[in-house]
Design a protein around this motif. Structure first.
Motif, mmCIF file in Angstrom:
data_model
loop_
_atom_site.group_PDB
_atom_site.id
_atom_site.type_symbol
_atom_site.label_atom_id
_atom_site.label_comp_id
_atom_site.label_asym_id
_atom_site.label_seq_id
_atom_site.Cartn_x
_atom_site.Cartn_y
_atom_site.Cartn_z
ATOM 1 N N PRO A 36 76.370 7.880 -20.254
ATOM 2 C CA PRO A 36 77.359 8.585 -19.427
ATOM 3 C C PRO A 36 77.844 9.864 -20.094
ATOM 4 O O PRO A 36 78.030 9.912 -21.305
ATOM 5 N N CYS A 39 82.547 5.313 -21.690
ATOM 6 C CA CYS A 39 81.233 5.080 -22.303
ATOM 7 C C CYS A 39 81.120 3.653 -22.807
ATOM 8 O O CYS A 39 80.055 3.037 -22.711
ATOM 9 N N GLU A 78 70.280 3.088 -19.744
ATOM 10 C CA GLU A 78 71.587 3.528 -20.213
ATOM 11 C C GLU A 78 71.470 4.254 -21.549
ATOM 12 O O GLU A 78 72.235 5.182 -21.828
ATOM 13 N N SER A 103 76.440 9.671 -14.667
ATOM 14 C CA SER A 103 75.864 8.516 -15.341
ATOM 15 C C SER A 103 74.860 7.831 -14.445
ATOM 16 O O SER A 103 74.897 7.975 -13.212
#
Length: 508
Positions: A62, A142, A57, A81
């Motif tokens: 994203p 996010c 991540e 994402s």
């Protein structure tokens, strides 16, 4: 001979045990394929460090694009994402909490990556032009990828749902839907010095679920841990008094925790765990004139295709995706659209472990759960929007007035904004008759503040449906708004509420 004598004794004692072990080994290895599968499952199951997902991540955060140029009548929200289970629900949750209308959506998430597009407008059908609102959407999606969602961007409007609280204890209740239950629960809380800061209640298939956020009325904040057990015991007595011996019910008072489940998602979970979907009929394929639920398997692609045709309403997408996610199904592809009052949803799903819906029993259960999810938010009865001064015992006063007027609550949502309490109640006459204007006027006088009657265009619409006519009555004096409404009848009812926890329903 010496060695033989030394070894004979102990080996002679353990020989039967060795034989048993050999016989067990023969039995175990009589099915080599089964044993091989077990060994492979144990030995070769990959271990994935939880920090690895966080690392992905961070490398691929994203990307949220809000596009107002492509279409003249709507705003596009595009999200790229790294994918994980529940990500689609989190995105839809951000949009629906803002009361945005999602008219179309395209979902694609193969290969560990997602590319989703949402066509959205506000409640008036306008594009999103407020920069603070656009920033909130970008930051909100996010923030869902992080462990904490405690971001507070500046926004020029109120973000729903107001009732979600991470600072107060949450009281969760499920049971049989009977008139007066919420009234007696809130009366007990007020008597025990607990202030209800927010509350949400749903009813479906003769079952009821509610979540009340409470705090200590004298000093604010969390209730003293020494009093929690007493409060829960008193509430359990009240709920038990409204149920027969074998009827399902539950009461739970829990402290706030980080990453608390979304309130409306939690209501879906409570009612599903309570089994409200079991009464939903899917033998005819739907629940209404346009409703149709169908599940098919596609062998070529390895997906189960879930198709839903129903009446369109706000938050329909959230309710459907929430149900599929909680049933541990992953949406890989989807197409959602609405035209007029009709909505079409098509999902390509697999189980979280990789399988499809193989049995008819599984398909039947998923269909029932989806039908229940589309029905729970549908509210029947007269809608009353209330705005008055917040005070301890307000929910008890409001629900008492409803009960004394012969009204039953089918759906409720109340929260606070500053020193004001704002709520929406759906009520119906317990005798099955329409709510009379005289009853509404009595409610206005007793509650005080502003009471707005909202009549929907059609029965069975959701609370977010557009009203066709409203009438508002506001107290002409602040004294009337803040009065305590003391009378001999009210005192009698208060005493009966206090004693009700000691009674049980009469068994016939």
């Amino acid at each position: 001979m010496v060695v033989k004598n030394r070894m004979a004794g102990p080996f002679r004692k353990t020989l039967p045990k060795q034989r048993q072990e050999r016989e067990h080994a023969k039995t175990k290895f009589s099915h080599p394929r089964k044993v091989l599968r077990e060994i492979m499952d144990i030995t070769y199951r990959p271990y994935i460090d939880p920090e690895f997902e966080v690392l992905i991540e961070r490398i691929h955060p994203p990307r949220v694009c809000v596009d107002n140029d492509t279409y003249p009548d709507c705003t596009l929200v595009k999200v790229d994402s790294a994918n994980k289970h529940g990500m689609l629900l989190e995105m839809v949750q951000v949009l629906t909490d803002l009361d945005l209308v999602i008219s179309k959506s395209y979902i694609s998430s193969d290969g560990g990556w997602l590319m989703d597009v949402f066509h959205v407008t506000d409640q008036q059908g306008n594009k999103l032009t407020d920069e603070s609102l656009i920033h909130y959407i970008q930051e909100g999606i996010c923030a869902n990828r992080q462990a904490s969602r405690e971001f507070k961007p500046i926004i020029g409007r109120e973000v729903r749902p107001r009732h979600i609280s991470t600072e107060h204890m949450a009281l969760e209740m499920t049971g049989v839907d009977r008139p007066g239950l919420l009234s007696e629960m809130s009366a007990v809380l007020a008597e025990l010095g607990c202030h209800v800061t927010a509350a949400v209640a749903w009813t479906h298939s003769s079952r009821a679920a509610c979540i009340l956020y409470v705090e200590d009325s004298s000093k604010g904040g969390l209730i003293d841990p020494c009093r929690v057990a007493q409060v829960q015991a008193q509430l359990e007595n009240v709920v038990e008094a409204h149920h027969y011996k074998d009827e399902r019910r539950s009461v739970r008072l829990a402290a706030p925790v980080p990453g608390q489940t979304h309130t409306e998602r939690r209501l879906h979970q409570l009612l599903a765990a309570d089994g409200d979907y079991e009464l939903c009929c899917c033998c005819c394929g739907g629940i209404g004139e346009w409703d149709d639920f169908n599940i098919e398997n596609c062998k070529e692609t390895g997906y189960s295709i879930v198709t839903i045709r129903s009446r369109d309403r706000p938050k329909l997408l959230f309710d459907t995706v929430c149900t599929l996610t909680d049933l541990q199904y992953v949406v890989f592809h989807a197409a959602i659209s609405s035209q007029g009052s009709k909505a079409f949803q098509e999902y390509y799903v697999r189980h979280k472990e990789g399988g499809i819906l193989s049995s008819e029993g599984e398909k039947h259960r998923v269909t029932q759960c989806l039908i229940a999810a589309t029905e729970r938010r549908v509210s029947h009865g007269l809608r009353l929007d209330i705005c008055t001064r917040d005070r301890t015992g307000l929910l008890s006063d409001v629900t008492r007035v409803f009960r004394e007027s012969g009204l039953s609550i089918t759906r409720a949502e109340i929260g606070t904004r500053g020193k004001k309490a704002i709520g929406t109640f759906y009520v119906k006459d317990t005798s099955g008759q329409n709510v009379t204007p005289q009853t509404v006027e009595t409610i206005r006088r007793e509650i005080g503040g502003s009471v707005t009657v909202v009549e929907n265009k059609s029965s069975g619409t959701s609370p977010e449906g557009s009203p066709s006519r409203t009438s508002t009555s506001t107290s002409s004096s602040s004294t009337v708004e803040e009065r305590s409404s003391f009378s001999l009848g009210n005192l009698l009812w208060a005493q009966l509420e206090r004693l009700s926890s000691n009674f049980r329903p009469i068994k016939s």
